[in-house]
Design a protein around this motif. Structure first.
Motif, short mmCIF file in Angstrom:
data_model
loop_
_atom_site.label_atom_id
_atom_site.label_comp_id
_atom_site.label_asym_id
_atom_site.label_seq_id
_atom_site.Cartn_x
_atom_site.Cartn_y
_atom_site.Cartn_z
N TYR A 198 12.39 53.05 92.60
CA TYR A 198 12.15 51.79 91.92
C TYR A 198 11.23 50.88 92.72
N ILE A 199 11.25 50.99 94.05
CA ILE A 199 10.34 50.19 94.88
C ILE A 199 8.90 50.63 94.65
N GLN A 200 8.69 51.95 94.55
CA GLN A 200 7.35 52.45 94.24
C GLN A 200 6.92 52.01 92.85
N ASP A 201 7.86 52.02 91.90
CA ASP A 201 7.55 51.58 90.53
C ASP A 201 7.14 50.11 90.51
N LEU A 202 7.85 49.28 91.30
CA LEU A 202 7.49 47.86 91.38
C LEU A 202 6.09 47.70 91.99
N ALA A 203 5.82 48.47 93.05
CA ALA A 203 4.50 48.40 93.69
C ALA A 203 3.40 48.81 92.71
N ASP A 204 3.64 49.87 91.95
CA ASP A 204 2.63 50.33 90.98
C ASP A 204 2.39 49.28 89.90
N ALA A 205 3.46 48.66 89.42
CA ALA A 205 3.32 47.65 88.37
C ALA A 205 2.55 46.44 88.89
N ALA A 207 0.40 46.43 91.35
CA ALA A 207 -0.99 46.84 91.59
C ALA A 207 -1.82 46.77 90.30
N ILE A 208 -1.18 47.05 89.18
CA ILE A 208 -1.89 47.00 87.89
C ILE A 208 -2.08 45.55 87.44
N ASP A 209 -0.99 44.76 87.51
CA ASP A 209 -1.06 43.38 87.01
C ASP A 209 -1.73 42.41 87.97
N HIS A 210 -1.65 42.71 89.27
CA HIS A 210 -2.20 41.80 90.29
C HIS A 210 -2.93 42.62 91.37
N PRO A 211 -4.03 43.26 91.01
CA PRO A 211 -4.73 44.13 91.96
C PRO A 211 -5.21 43.42 93.21
N GLU A 212 -5.39 42.10 93.13
CA GLU A 212 -5.88 41.35 94.29
C GLU A 212 -4.90 41.36 95.45
N VAL A 213 -3.64 41.67 95.20
CA VAL A 213 -2.64 41.65 96.26
C VAL A 213 -2.95 42.70 97.33
N ARG A 214 -3.59 43.80 96.92
CA ARG A 214 -3.88 44.87 97.88
C ARG A 214 -4.75 44.38 99.03
N SER A 215 -5.58 43.41 98.78
CA SER A 215 -6.52 42.96 99.81
C SER A 215 -5.92 41.92 100.76
N LEU A 216 -4.72 41.47 100.49
CA LEU A 216 -4.10 40.45 101.33
C LEU A 216 -3.53 41.08 102.60
N THR A 217 -3.50 40.29 103.66
CA THR A 217 -2.83 40.74 104.89
C THR A 217 -1.33 40.79 104.63
N GLU A 218 -0.64 41.47 105.53
CA GLU A 218 0.81 41.57 105.34
C GLU A 218 1.44 40.18 105.29
N ALA A 219 1.06 39.31 106.20
CA ALA A 219 1.65 37.96 106.24
C ALA A 219 1.40 37.20 104.95
N ALA A 220 0.18 37.34 104.40
CA ALA A 220 -0.16 36.62 103.18
C ALA A 220 0.46 37.29 101.95
N ALA A 221 0.65 38.60 102.02
CA ALA A 221 1.15 39.34 100.86
C ALA A 221 2.65 39.16 100.66
N ILE A 222 3.41 38.99 101.74
CA ILE A 222 4.87 38.96 101.63
C ILE A 222 5.37 37.90 100.65
N PRO A 223 4.96 36.62 100.76
CA PRO A 223 5.48 35.64 99.78
C PRO A 223 5.04 35.94 98.35
N VAL A 224 3.85 36.51 98.18
CA VAL A 224 3.37 36.85 96.84
C VAL A 224 4.18 38.01 96.27
N LEU A 225 4.36 39.04 97.07
CA LEU A 225 5.13 40.20 96.61
C LEU A 225 6.60 39.84 96.41
N ARG A 226 7.06 38.93 97.21
CA ARG A 226 8.44 38.46 97.05
C ARG A 226 8.63 37.87 95.65
#
Length: 546
Positions: A198-205, A207-226
């Protein structure tokens, strides 16, 4: 004549006896009327004389004689006898007993509802799973029971708000977000992270809806992915609950308590009550003043609030939102919460004996259940629903007292036999609907009704079971025990099957339709109503055919 009508008559008689000075006793609001174990003793019985006789300074049998003399004057009652030390046995005439069938059909979905809890405004919290993964077997029993209790309380006149507390604060959410981040970038989940597909499924979803997240650093991505992960996981939780027939009026996020300053405000309110002290650099609530085994830290020495502080703020939030009564449905591993939650209530100026109620349920297991392929290390609720069906799963959990451990037998629940309780009841409902359709096709309708014709012993038994339904519902609401309803509609189904085998609704061959057939159709449809209403209170469907 229903047990409720007999109860009302007894209360009226007791009030009359008190007002004219023949007895001196405090009259209860209701008098319990039950089916006697030995039907030779009558249709109904009450032990009210045993309860009140000595309080009135009288021999119970003497007290019973006063009540029986007045009760015998009531219309529809053919005999009142006194047995043993003061039991009052009541026999009603056939017409008075049979009239119940018509009353039930005319009441329809309202039959069984009562006002015994009118005036109670209750907030009931249950399930409250972390939004870091799917609902699983640990949440299943309380999802079923909690929803059933809400339904039963409402049927008894209470104003109930079903609430889900979302534990979306704390480091667990960062661990959740980091797990998604690693999957998003093709990395294994970190040690201590959340495993499962399910974690992979969330990541895939994401990536499709918010592809810009891939380019964020870990520190910047955590609150967004949260945030994105939280929204997707809550959607999954709500969908699973809906598939299980469970609905909530309020989803309350813990993060709201932090972002609005509610936790600090709660600490200050409790301080004003005189129950907070500063000690060892931390802020403590003196819960030992209210029976807790130790005082509890609200704010740590580093300035961070504890989970207990959030619990206190959440309790005060419920109070501020206008809920005098707060119910918590907790799992078997939460016994330690009872003392601290009750202490919060007392410290907030409430009465822990009136304003808070905590129900603890025992664990459930399912024979042969496998870990979820999607979640990896848990048995998901969605898999249980797909495997066993929502009806069978809910009913099997609701027919057993919450404080009893339960092992669900999948093979039994999938059987189309009388050994399977949910099949037995649903089949009774489906059989009654098919009987009504067949009667209609043969020209039997409900245009006439003669209650005095319903005299067969199986009809007496069925009417008695139907008549007890409202008091069963009221008792289940008062005790928070929906299993009482489940066991009673099993008895109704049993009585119906016996009656169906003994009494014909349609005439034989080309014989004409008679009043007895029409009257029996009323009784058939009364059984339909009670079974459907009982299943509805349990969140289980009442099928038209099987």
């Amino acid at each position: 004549m229903t047990p409720e009508e007999l109860s009302a008559a007894l209360v009226r008689i007791l009030n009359n006896l008190t007002s004219d000075g023949r007895v001196q006793v405090e009259v209860p609001e209701t008098v319990r009327v039950e089916r006697p174990k030995n039907r030779d003793h009558g249709d109904w019985a009450t032990n009210i004389a045993l309860q009140l006789g000595k309080k009135a300074g009288m021999n119970p049998r003497e007290f019973a004689e006063l009540v029986a003399k007045e009760l015998a004057k009531e219309p529809g009652i053919t005999a009142v006898d006194i047995a043993g030390p003061g039991f009052i046995n009541i026999t009603v005439d056939a017409a008075a007993a049979g009239e119940l069938a018509k009353n039930i059909v005319e009441a329809g979905a309202e039959y069984g509802k009562n006002q015994t809890l009118a005036g109670h405004t209750i907030n009931m919290e249950f399930v409250s799973a972390n939004p870091t993964g799917p609902l699983h077997i640990g949440h299943t029993r309380w999802a079923a029971l909690g929803d059933a209790i809400v339904r039963v309380l409402r049927a008894s006149g209470a104003d109930v708000t079903a609430e889900y507390y979302i534990n979306d604060a704390g480091n667990q959410m960062n661990v959740f977000a980091l797990s998604i981040y690693n999957r998003l970038h093709g990395n294994p989940v970190q040690d201590g992270g959340y495993p499962g597909q399910y974690i992979q499924d969330l990541a895939d979803a994401i990536a499709i809806d918010h592809p810009e997240v891939r380019s964020l650093t870990e520190a910047a991505a955590i609150p967004v992915l949260r945030q994105y992960g939280y929204e997707l996981q809550m959607k999954d939780i709500k969908t699973t609950l809906a598939d299980f027939g469970v609905s909530f009026d309020v989803f309350f996020p813990e993060s709201q308590l932090h972002s609005t300053g509610a936790i600090q405000a709660a600490v200050e309110r409790l301080r004003e009550q005189g129950h907070v002290e500063d000690r060892d650099g931390a802020v403590w609530l003196k819960t030992t003043e209210f029976g807790d085994d130790k005082d509890r830290v609200l704010i740590r020495a580093n300035g961070e609030p504890t989970y207990f502080a959030a619990d206190a703020a959440y309790y005060l939030s419920k109070k501020d939102r206008g809920f005098p009564e707060k119910m918590y449905l907790l799992g078997a591993d939460h016994h330690g919460y009872i003392g601290r939650l009750k202490a919060i209530a007392d410290a907030a100026g409430d009465d822990a004996n009136k304003n808070i109620e905590i129900l603890i349920g025992q664990l459930m297991s399912v024979n042969g259940a496998r870990f979820s392929k999607r979640a990896g290390n848990i048995i998901e609720l969605r898999d249980l629903i797909d495997w066993l069906g929502s009806d069978a799963l809910r009913y099997s959990l609701e027919r057993v007292p919450a404080d009893s451990p339960i092992a669900v037998d999948p093979e039994l629940l999938k059987k189309a036999s009388n050994d399977n309780p949910v099949f037995y009841i649903q089949y009774a409902h489906a059989r009654s609907r098919q009987a009504a359709h067949q009667a209609q096709a043969r020209g039997v309708d409900r245009s006439a009704f003669d209650a005095s014709l319903l005299t067969h012993p199986t009809e007496n038994d069925l009417l008695a079971a139907l008549g007890q339904f409202p008091s069963i519902v009221a008792g289940a609401g008062a005790s928070r025990e929906p299993h009482r309803i489940a066991r009673h509609i099993e008895a109704v189904a049993s009585a119906y099957h016996s009656w169906y085998a003994a009494c014909r609704i349609t005439p034989i061959g080309d014989a004409p339709v008679e009043s007895v057939h029409q009257s029996r159709l009323w009784l058939n449809d009364a059984a339909t109503t009670v079974i459907a209403n009982g299943l509805g209170l349990l969140g289980v469907t009442a099928p038209e055919k099987m």
